[in-house]
Design a protein around this motif. Structure first.
Motif, PDB file in Angstrom:
ATOM      1  N   PRO A   1       0.925  -1.572   0.181  1.00 45.27           N
ATOM      2  CA  PRO A   1      -0.049  -0.142   0.216  1.00 45.27           C
ATOM      3  C   PRO A   1       1.212   1.120   0.109  1.00 45.27           C
ATOM      4  O   PRO A   1       0.662   2.700  -0.431  1.00 45.27           O
ATOM      5  N   LEU A  29       1.660   4.270  -2.835  1.00 46.15           N
ATOM      6  CA  LEU A  29       0.634   5.003  -2.661  1.00 46.15           C
ATOM      7  C   LEU A  29       2.454   6.466  -3.169  1.00 46.15           C
ATOM      8  O   LEU A  29       1.658   7.031  -4.236  1.00 46.15           O
ATOM      9  N   LEU A  88       1.190   9.801   6.101  1.00 44.85           N
ATOM     10  CA  LEU A  88       1.107   8.823   6.777  1.00 44.85           C
ATOM     11  C   LEU A  88       1.381   9.309   8.932  1.00 44.85           C
ATOM     12  O   LEU A  88       0.476   8.744   8.978  1.00 44.85           O
ATOM     13  N   ARG A 112      -2.013  12.764   8.385  1.00 45.18           N
ATOM     14  CA  ARG A 112      -3.862  12.062   7.828  1.00 45.18           C
ATOM     15  C   ARG A 112      -4.863  12.525   8.343  1.00 45.18           C
ATOM     16  O   ARG A 112      -5.589  12.392   7.211  1.00 45.18           O
ATOM     17  N   SER A 126      -5.008   4.724  -3.457  1.00 44.76           N
ATOM     18  CA  SER A 126      -4.179   4.606  -2.833  1.00 44.76           C
ATOM     19  C   SER A 126      -3.966   5.452  -1.555  1.00 44.76           C
ATOM     20  O   SER A 126      -3.343   4.687  -0.469  1.00 44.76           O
ATOM     21  N   ALA A 150      -3.549   3.256   1.887  1.00 45.08           N
ATOM     22  CA  ALA A 150      -2.499   3.648   2.943  1.00 45.08           C
ATOM     23  C   ALA A 150      -2.957   3.778   4.260  1.00 45.08           C
ATOM     24  O   ALA A 150      -2.296   3.354   4.718  1.00 45.08           O
ATOM     25  N   LEU A 151      -3.750   4.453   4.246  1.00 44.54           N
ATOM     26  CA  LEU A 151      -4.275   4.930   5.485  1.00 44.54           C
ATOM     27  C   LEU A 151      -5.406   3.375   6.193  1.00 44.54           C
ATOM     28  O   LEU A 151      -4.944   3.798   7.376  1.00 44.54           O
ATOM     29  N   ASP A 152      -5.934   2.895   5.904  1.00 42.33           N
ATOM     30  CA  ASP A 152      -6.554   1.982   6.063  1.00 42.33           C
ATOM     31  C   ASP A 152      -5.912   0.597   6.243  1.00 42.33           C
ATOM     32  O   ASP A 152      -5.255  -0.431   7.222  1.00 42.33           O
ATOM     33  N   ASP A 153      -5.217   0.628   5.275  1.00 43.35           N
ATOM     34  CA  ASP A 153      -4.053  -1.472   4.916  1.00 43.35           C
ATOM     35  C   ASP A 153      -2.648  -1.280   6.397  1.00 43.35           C
ATOM     36  O   ASP A 153      -2.753  -2.369   6.343  1.00 43.35           O
ATOM     37  N   LEU A 154      -2.334   0.198   6.149  1.00 44.91           N
ATOM     38  CA  LEU A 154      -0.595   0.245   6.653  1.00 44.91           C
ATOM     39  C   LEU A 154      -1.016   0.442   8.062  1.00 44.91           C
ATOM     40  O   LEU A 154      -2.130   1.232   8.453  1.00 44.91           O
ATOM     41  N   ARG A 158       0.591  -0.468  12.025  1.00 38.36           N
ATOM     42  CA  ARG A 158       2.387  -0.412  12.660  1.00 38.36           C
ATOM     43  C   ARG A 158       2.907  -1.763  13.196  1.00 38.36           C
ATOM     44  O   ARG A 158       1.688  -2.251  14.131  1.00 38.36           O
ATOM     45  N   MET A 208       7.817  -0.416  12.190  1.00 38.68           N
ATOM     46  CA  MET A 208       7.311   0.087  10.756  1.00 38.68           C
ATOM     47  C   MET A 208       6.256  -0.213  10.281  1.00 38.68           C
ATOM     48  O   MET A 208       4.977  -1.032  10.683  1.00 38.68           O
ATOM     49  N   TYR A 209       5.953   0.602   9.065  1.00 36.15           N
ATOM     50  CA  TYR A 209       4.759   0.469   8.857  1.00 36.15           C
ATOM     51  C   TYR A 209       4.241  -1.186   8.134  1.00 36.15           C
ATOM     52  O   TYR A 209       5.209  -1.306   7.616  1.00 36.15           O
ATOM     53  N   ALA A 235       1.582  -3.595   5.960  1.00 38.35           N
ATOM     54  CA  ALA A 235       0.243  -4.326   5.472  1.00 38.35           C
ATOM     55  C   ALA A 235      -0.260  -5.518   6.298  1.00 38.35           C
ATOM     56  O   ALA A 235       0.039  -6.771   5.963  1.00 38.35           O
ATOM     57  N   ARG A 259       7.645  -7.194   6.587  1.00 38.28           N
ATOM     58  CA  ARG A 259       8.689  -8.081   5.726  1.00 38.28           C
ATOM     59  C   ARG A 259       9.993  -7.772   6.466  1.00 38.28           C
ATOM     60  O   ARG A 259      11.105  -8.124   5.946  1.00 38.28           O
ATOM     61  N   TYR A 260      10.151  -6.339   7.066  1.00 40.50           N
ATOM     62  CA  TYR A 260      11.046  -6.670   8.044  1.00 40.50           C
ATOM     63  C   TYR A 260      11.371  -7.201   8.712  1.00 40.50           C
ATOM     64  O   TYR A 260      12.354  -6.930   9.954  1.00 40.50           O
TER      65      TYR A 260
END
Lengths: 202, 202
Positions: free
Chosen positions: A8, A12, A35, A39, B48, B52-56, B58, B64-65, B67, B72-73
């Motif tokens: 996502p 963006l 973000l 927001r 987008s 990003a606001l909805d799916d990301l 912490r 980190m952000y 999804a 992934r980190y």
């Protein structure tokens, strides 16, 4: 590069990169700003884009954007000035409104005559322009197309229409830009500035 | 100034002006670009930002952000390197991923110690950091806070925590930026570059 991002966020950044003048680096900075820090501003942006896409329509008379039924640029008050200014784009209209005292009417071509790009009189709404020329309030047509080859060609075509309708025509002055130095001006600008020279007023 | 605009257009320009590095002029250009030339891009941007606001969210481990469920980190593969890099912001993480070969784990502080701004250990999630230090995979803590007074203070505080946990600590090198000219460096950079000088390798 953005393979390393959560999808996502990558999307963006891609979407912001489509804005004019925004590269990968700025797009990323904007995305994280929205973000991390704003927001509320992000939601405002979503609503504003949606609102602009949904609520702005073309005025059928001047072809500028208008909200709902009313076009602020086609008011009776503006007609009273008797002037009709023809420009290529909505951005030109906004520039004139912001930087000059002109408060007459407009006609937005949404382009310029360009046989190569397939832009002819139909695409520029010249039927609507002809109809405007038949309005009894028009006492001057101001040609404000860009000083490019295509802009000049378009201006010539429009001037023929206004001449046929018996309406006086003016063209924005060409010459040295304010603050521009003589030695850096191109041939066309300089020769226009010479041939268009005026009596010096003290 | 934007009083002259139809309200939905004025609102869009206002919303775009809240983006970092975007002034009145660029915001207007972006708004007209979206309306005139890239309505599909405008809708993509709306989706987008919303996505990003909805799916990301912490990541509860590295902050980190991420999804959905997966970060992934924080993968097992990254843990295998045994390195934990502490940074101040998501933008720092993205910069490291994009410009270095580092592929270890991260911890994002989302700020720096700043008593004046009321940012203490709680705001920086240092409980979570302490928990990470207890993981048996951590063999090096890399302090990558910014080279500012507050960044250094934060690094010192973190180093005490890592030392107490018996984990080796490194700090990013200070010195001349690549391409930077000596005569234009400030006192701190230059003295760091001197005191941190290394044997010349041919």
């Amino acid at each position: 590069m953005s393979d390393a991002f959560p999808p996502p966020l990558a999307r963006l950044v891609e979407a912001l990169k489509r804005l004019p003048g925004v590269g990968a680096k700025s797009a990323q900075r904007m995305a994280l700003h929205l973000l991390d820090r704003d927001r509320e501003g992000a939601r405002f942006l979503v609503e504003s884009i949606g609102g602009a896409l949904d609520d702005l329509t073309r005025c059928p008379t001047c072809r500028m954007y208008r909200a709902a039924e009313h076009c602020r640029y086609c008011s009776d008050e503006r007609s009273r000035a008797g002037q009709l200014c023809v420009i290529e784009s909505p951005a030109d209209l906004l520039a004139i409104e912001q930087h000059t005292d002109y408060r007459g009417r407009y006609f937005v071509l949404l382009g310029r005559l360009s046989p190569l790009e397939g832009t002819g009189p139909d695409e520029l709404g010249l039927d609507q322009f002809a109809e405007l020329l038949r309005s009894d309030w028009v006492r001057e047509v101001i040609l404000a197309t860009n000083p490019t080859v295509e802009g000049e060609t378009t201006a010539y075509y429009l001037s023929e229409m206004a001449r046929a309708a018996g309406i006086p025509i003016t063209r924005l002055a060409h010459g040295l830009p304010v603050g521009g130095e003589l030695e850096y001006q191109d041939r066309g600008t300089l020769s226009h500035a010479f041939s268009g020279r005026r009596a010096f007023e003290e």
